[in-house]
Design a protein around this motif. Structure first.
Motif, short mmCIF file in Angstrom:
data_model
loop_
_atom_site.label_atom_id
_atom_site.label_comp_id
_atom_site.label_asym_id
_atom_site.label_seq_id
_atom_site.Cartn_x
_atom_site.Cartn_y
_atom_site.Cartn_z
N TRP A 189 -5.18 10.17 -1.81
CA TRP A 189 -5.66 11.37 -1.12
C TRP A 189 -4.94 11.58 0.21
O TRP A 189 -5.02 12.66 0.79
CB TRP A 189 -7.16 11.26 -0.87
CG TRP A 189 -8.00 11.44 -2.09
CD1 TRP A 189 -7.56 11.52 -3.39
CD2 TRP A 189 -9.42 11.56 -2.14
NE1 TRP A 189 -8.62 11.67 -4.25
CE2 TRP A 189 -9.77 11.70 -3.52
CE3 TRP A 189 -10.42 11.54 -1.20
CZ2 TRP A 189 -11.10 11.83 -3.93
CZ3 TRP A 189 -11.73 11.67 -1.62
CH2 TRP A 189 -12.07 11.82 -2.97
N TYR A 190 -4.28 10.56 0.72
CA TYR A 190 -3.67 10.66 2.06
C TYR A 190 -2.17 10.43 2.03
O TYR A 190 -1.57 10.13 3.05
CB TYR A 190 -4.33 9.67 3.02
CG TYR A 190 -5.74 10.06 3.40
CD1 TYR A 190 -5.99 10.88 4.50
CD2 TYR A 190 -6.84 9.66 2.63
CE1 TYR A 190 -7.28 11.26 4.85
CE2 TYR A 190 -8.13 10.03 2.97
CZ TYR A 190 -8.34 10.83 4.07
OH TYR A 190 -9.62 11.21 4.41
N VAL A 191 -1.57 10.59 0.85
CA VAL A 191 -0.15 10.28 0.72
C VAL A 191 0.71 11.13 1.63
O VAL A 191 1.76 10.68 2.10
CB VAL A 191 0.29 10.43 -0.75
CG1 VAL A 191 0.21 11.88 -1.22
CG2 VAL A 191 1.69 9.88 -0.96
N ASP A 192 0.29 12.38 1.91
CA ASP A 192 1.13 13.24 2.75
C ASP A 192 1.24 12.70 4.17
O ASP A 192 2.14 13.09 4.92
CB ASP A 192 0.63 14.68 2.76
CG ASP A 192 -0.82 14.81 3.17
OD1 ASP A 192 -1.58 13.84 3.03
OD2 ASP A 192 -1.21 15.89 3.64
N PHE A 218 7.77 10.36 -3.59
CA PHE A 218 6.57 10.87 -4.25
C PHE A 218 6.94 11.91 -5.30
O PHE A 218 6.35 11.94 -6.40
CB PHE A 218 5.62 11.47 -3.22
CG PHE A 218 4.35 12.01 -3.79
CD1 PHE A 218 3.34 11.15 -4.21
CD2 PHE A 218 4.16 13.37 -3.93
CE1 PHE A 218 2.16 11.65 -4.75
CE2 PHE A 218 2.99 13.89 -4.46
CZ PHE A 218 1.98 13.02 -4.88
N ASN A 219 7.89 12.74 -4.98
CA ASN A 219 8.30 13.80 -5.91
C ASN A 219 9.23 13.30 -7.01
O ASN A 219 9.58 14.04 -7.92
CB ASN A 219 8.98 14.94 -5.15
CG ASN A 219 8.02 15.70 -4.26
OD1 ASN A 219 6.85 15.85 -4.59
ND2 ASN A 219 8.50 16.15 -3.11
N ASN A 220 9.60 12.03 -6.91
CA ASN A 220 10.48 11.42 -7.92
C ASN A 220 9.75 10.28 -8.63
O ASN A 220 10.30 9.21 -8.85
CB ASN A 220 11.77 10.92 -7.25
CG ASN A 220 12.84 10.54 -8.26
OD1 ASN A 220 12.87 11.04 -9.38
ND2 ASN A 220 13.72 9.63 -7.86
N ASP A 221 8.47 10.52 -8.93
CA ASP A 221 7.65 9.56 -9.69
C ASP A 221 7.53 8.20 -9.02
O ASP A 221 7.43 7.17 -9.68
CB ASP A 221 8.20 9.39 -11.11
CG ASP A 221 8.12 10.68 -11.92
OD1 ASP A 221 7.13 11.43 -11.72
OD2 ASP A 221 9.02 10.94 -12.72
N GLY A 222 7.56 8.20 -7.68
CA GLY A 222 7.33 6.96 -6.96
C GLY A 222 8.54 6.07 -6.80
O GLY A 222 8.42 4.90 -6.38
N ASN A 223 9.72 6.56 -7.10
CA ASN A 223 10.95 5.79 -6.93
C ASN A 223 11.25 5.66 -5.43
O ASN A 223 11.60 6.64 -4.78
CB ASN A 223 12.11 6.47 -7.65
CG ASN A 223 13.40 5.67 -7.58
OD1 ASN A 223 13.55 4.77 -6.76
ND2 ASN A 223 14.33 5.99 -8.47
N THR A 259 0.83 -1.20 0.00
CA THR A 259 0.00 0.00 0.00
C THR A 259 0.87 1.26 0.00
O THR A 259 0.61 2.21 -0.74
CB THR A 259 -0.93 0.02 1.22
OG1 THR A 259 -1.78 -1.13 1.19
CG2 THR A 259 -1.80 1.27 1.24
N ILE A 260 1.89 1.26 0.83
CA ILE A 260 2.75 2.44 0.96
C ILE A 260 3.43 2.79 -0.36
O ILE A 260 3.42 3.94 -0.80
CB ILE A 260 3.79 2.21 2.08
CG1 ILE A 260 3.10 2.16 3.44
CG2 ILE A 260 4.86 3.30 2.05
CD1 ILE A 260 3.99 1.67 4.57
N THR A 261 4.03 1.80 -1.00
CA THR A 261 4.77 2.08 -2.24
C THR A 261 3.82 2.50 -3.36
O THR A 261 4.15 3.38 -4.16
CB THR A 261 5.60 0.86 -2.68
OG1 THR A 261 4.76 -0.30 -2.77
CG2 THR A 261 6.71 0.59 -1.68
#
Length: 301
Positions: free
Chosen positions: A122-125, A137-142, A110-112
């Motif tokens: 909606w709750y990634v932050d 998150f800012n690197n396209d999910g790497n 779930t986290i990745t």
């Protein structure tokens, strides 16, 4: 908040001889807002998702009635001295509804996926307290360098950027709940709508979905505390109109109506159907600062 429940003198299975509904004593039918969002804890989650999460998923920890945090899928946990490293040990009898083991990889799954911007979480932050999460998150999910490790199937370790006093509370957010790593995959975006793939580790499982009409949960016999679950079936009907909901309750189509319209407090005053409770609410006002007179800071103040 007002709610209505047709169970004036309930029995041990949660039913009542006084109920106006023809529903079986160990089944409950309720109403919810029209279907929206997803049933994926890593994705876009709204009203109906939280019904699903409440009944069908269980996280590492949960809240007791007094608000304290108690074990759930994690039987024990510990942190280092400065509370930047948290290690959770999963219970061996934590099972998905197909009988397979709930593992640390299911939580990491779930986290990745949530950290992939394409998922639209909606709750990634809520994950950004974890070392490397915001960068991922800012690197396209790497997720290279992400502070989440799974030393074995029953252990998951979080390394935080800094001490976070409410970290255990953050674990109640959808992005910290498990999703079965066998089926919950980004390349299959509709997996969560398929009840054969959307496995559940909570007291109920996702038994049926009628798109735009209703969803049904049934008792999960593989849940570790299944012997304490007396309800066999829960159905939510999607209804948008408040008056229609009240009418459905009055005719026995619904067994319970949560968050009922304000006027039922007067209509049902003094009756056993009515249950009222306080709800913590935050209200805020957004001003369009491009319009007069709200472009003037003194007016806004």
């Amino acid at each position: 908040m007002a709610s209505l429940s047709a169970c004036g003198g309930g029995d041990s299975n949660g039913g009542s001889s006084e109920s106006k509904s023809k529903t079986a004593a160990n089944e409950i039918i309720m109403a919810e807002q029209p279907e929206n969002g997803e049933y994926d804890p890593a994705g876009a989650t709204a009203y109906v998702y939280f019904d699903y999460q409440t009944y069908c998923l269980e996280g590492l920890v949960r809240y007791a009635e007094d608000g304290s945090i108690i074990p759930a899928v994690a039987s024990t946990w510990e942190s280092n001295d400065d509370a930047t490293e948290w290690t959770f040990h999963l219970r061996e009898d934590g099972k998905w509804n197909d009988g397979s083991q709930v593992t640390s990889a299911d939580f990491l799954n779930t986290i990745t996926r949530a950290l992939d911007p394409e998922t639209g979480s909606w709750y990634v932050d809520g994950l950004f307290v974890i070392k490397g999460a915001e960068e991922a998150f800012n690197n396209d999910g790497n997720t290279e360098g992400l502070g989440v490790e799974c030393p074995d199937d029953l252990t998951i370790k979080f390394t935080l950027k800094e001490p976070t006093a409410n970290f255990l509370d953050l674990l109640s957010l959808p992005v910290y709940f498990p999703s079965n790593s066998k089926y919950a995959k980004s390349e299959d975006p509709e997996w969560d709508m398929d009840t054969t793939k959307n496995l559940c580790n909570g007291p109920f499982y996702f038994a049926e979905r009628k798109a735009g009409v209703s969803i049904t949960f049934k008792k999960n016999e593989n849940y570790y505390d299944a012997n304490k679950i007396n309800i066999e079936k829960v159905t939510y009907k999607f209804m948008n109109d408040d008056q229609a909901k009240v009418a459905a309750y009055e005719t026995g189509e619904l067994d319970a109506l949560g968050s009922a319209p304000y006027y039922v407090a007067d209509t049902y005053a003094g009756k056993s159907d009515l249950k009222q409770s306080s709800v913590l609410v935050t209200n805020y006002i957004l001003f369009n600062i491009n319009m007069e007179p709200f472009d003037d800071v003194k007016v806004r103040q």
